[in-house]
Design a protein around this motif. Sequence first.
Motif, PDB file in Angstrom:
ATOM      1  N   GLU A   1      31.915  48.091  46.990  1.00 23.32           N
ATOM      2  CA  GLU A   1      32.104  48.901  45.787  1.00 23.32           C
ATOM      3  C   GLU A   1      31.838  50.386  46.029  1.00 23.32           C
ATOM      4  O   GLU A   1      32.166  51.216  45.178  1.00 23.32           O
TER       5      GLU A   1
ATOM      6  N   VAL B   1      32.302  54.046  40.740  1.00 29.89           N
ATOM      7  CA  VAL B   1      30.971  53.828  41.302  1.00 29.89           C
ATOM      8  C   VAL B   1      30.574  54.997  42.192  1.00 29.89           C
ATOM      9  O   VAL B   1      29.441  55.495  42.119  1.00 29.89           O
TER      10      VAL B   1
ATOM     11  N   VAL C   1      30.005  50.974  34.775  1.00 29.28           N
ATOM     12  CA  VAL C   1      29.174  51.165  35.964  1.00 29.28           C
ATOM     13  C   VAL C   1      27.728  50.925  35.555  1.00 29.28           C
ATOM     14  O   VAL C   1      27.182  51.644  34.728  1.00 29.28           O
TER      15      VAL C   1
ATOM     16  N   ARG D   1      36.173  50.067  32.517  1.00 25.66           N
ATOM     17  CA  ARG D   1      35.289  50.060  33.677  1.00 25.66           C
ATOM     18  C   ARG D   1      33.868  50.448  33.288  1.00 25.66           C
ATOM     19  O   ARG D   1      33.620  51.518  32.746  1.00 25.66           O
TER      20      ARG D   1
ATOM     21  N   THR E   1      24.314  50.681  46.803  1.00 24.96           N
ATOM     22  CA  THR E   1      25.531  50.098  46.223  1.00 24.96           C
ATOM     23  C   THR E   1      25.981  48.928  47.083  1.00 24.96           C
ATOM     24  O   THR E   1      25.545  48.774  48.228  1.00 24.96           O
TER      25      THR E   1
ATOM     26  N   ASP F   1      25.869  47.794  39.709  1.00 22.19           N
ATOM     27  CA  ASP F   1      26.737  48.443  40.697  1.00 22.19           C
ATOM     28  C   ASP F   1      25.955  49.416  41.567  1.00 22.19           C
ATOM     29  O   ASP F   1      26.298  49.628  42.736  1.00 22.19           O
TER      30      ASP F   1
END
Length: 239
Positions: free
Chosen positions: A208, A214, A43, A41, A204, A88
Motif C-alpha cells: 500500500e 496512503v 485512509v 477511499r 505502512t 493503512d
Amino acid sequence: MRQQTGYRLTPIGEELLRRAEDVEAAMQSLTRWREGNLPDRIVRVSAGPWTSAFVSAHIGEIWTVDDGIRVELVTTTDRVDIGRRAADIGIRSERPTEQWLAGRQSGKVAYAIYSGRHLINGIAAGLFVGVTGEAANIASARWLQVHHGDRIAVRGNNTHSVRELVAAGAGLSIFPCFVGDSDPRLVRVAQPVPELETDQWIVTHHEERHSPPVRKVADRITALMRAHQPLFRGETPIR
C-alpha cells in the motif's frame, strides 16, 4: 391576516416561513452530501492517544477536502494489525520487523516528569499520579511504577485523565515532552529520562505504500513529525 386582496402571513408567520425554507435547504444539502459527494477511499491512521491528539490538532496539514479521500484515526495503546488492513498507516515507537511492512523513521520522542503549576495537594507532598487499566502497559507507565510506585497516591485509567489530575495538583507524572511542553498548565521538573526515549516510525503495508492516497497522508505525517522534532525530543526550555 385577512386583507381585501385575500390572506397574507403575519410578520411572525413570514419569519417562520423563512426559517422553514432555510431548514429545507440545509436538509437537501445534507442529502446530496450523503448520497455521493464523499469519496470512497478511506485512509486509516493508527497511533497512541497522545500522538492521535497531536495529529488531530494538525489535521489541516495532513488532510484537506480537495484531497478526495477520507481519514479515520484509530486511537489505541495496542498495536493495530496493518498486515490485515486494520489500518493503512501506523505511527509506532519501533522499527517494523515484519517482512510485509515498510517503515521510515520520522524522529525521536523524549519523556520527562511534569508537575502542575501550583504546588498544592499531592504535588506539594511529592506524590505521583499513576495509570491503571490498559494504559498501564505503556513503557512510561511501567517506568513510573518501578521507580516511584511507592509514592503513587492517585491513578487514572487513561493518559488524558492523568494529565488533568497533574494539572489540578494531584501529583507528579511522566509525559512525552511534546505533550508536557505544549500544555501551559504543566511544568517540566527534570531533564528527559534517557531510557524512555523512543524512535518514531511511520509504518505502512509494503503493497500500500505506493498507493497515492496512503502515500500522500504518510508523507504529510512524516513531514509534520520531522518539522516538530525539537518539541518531540524535549529540546524546548524547561519552564
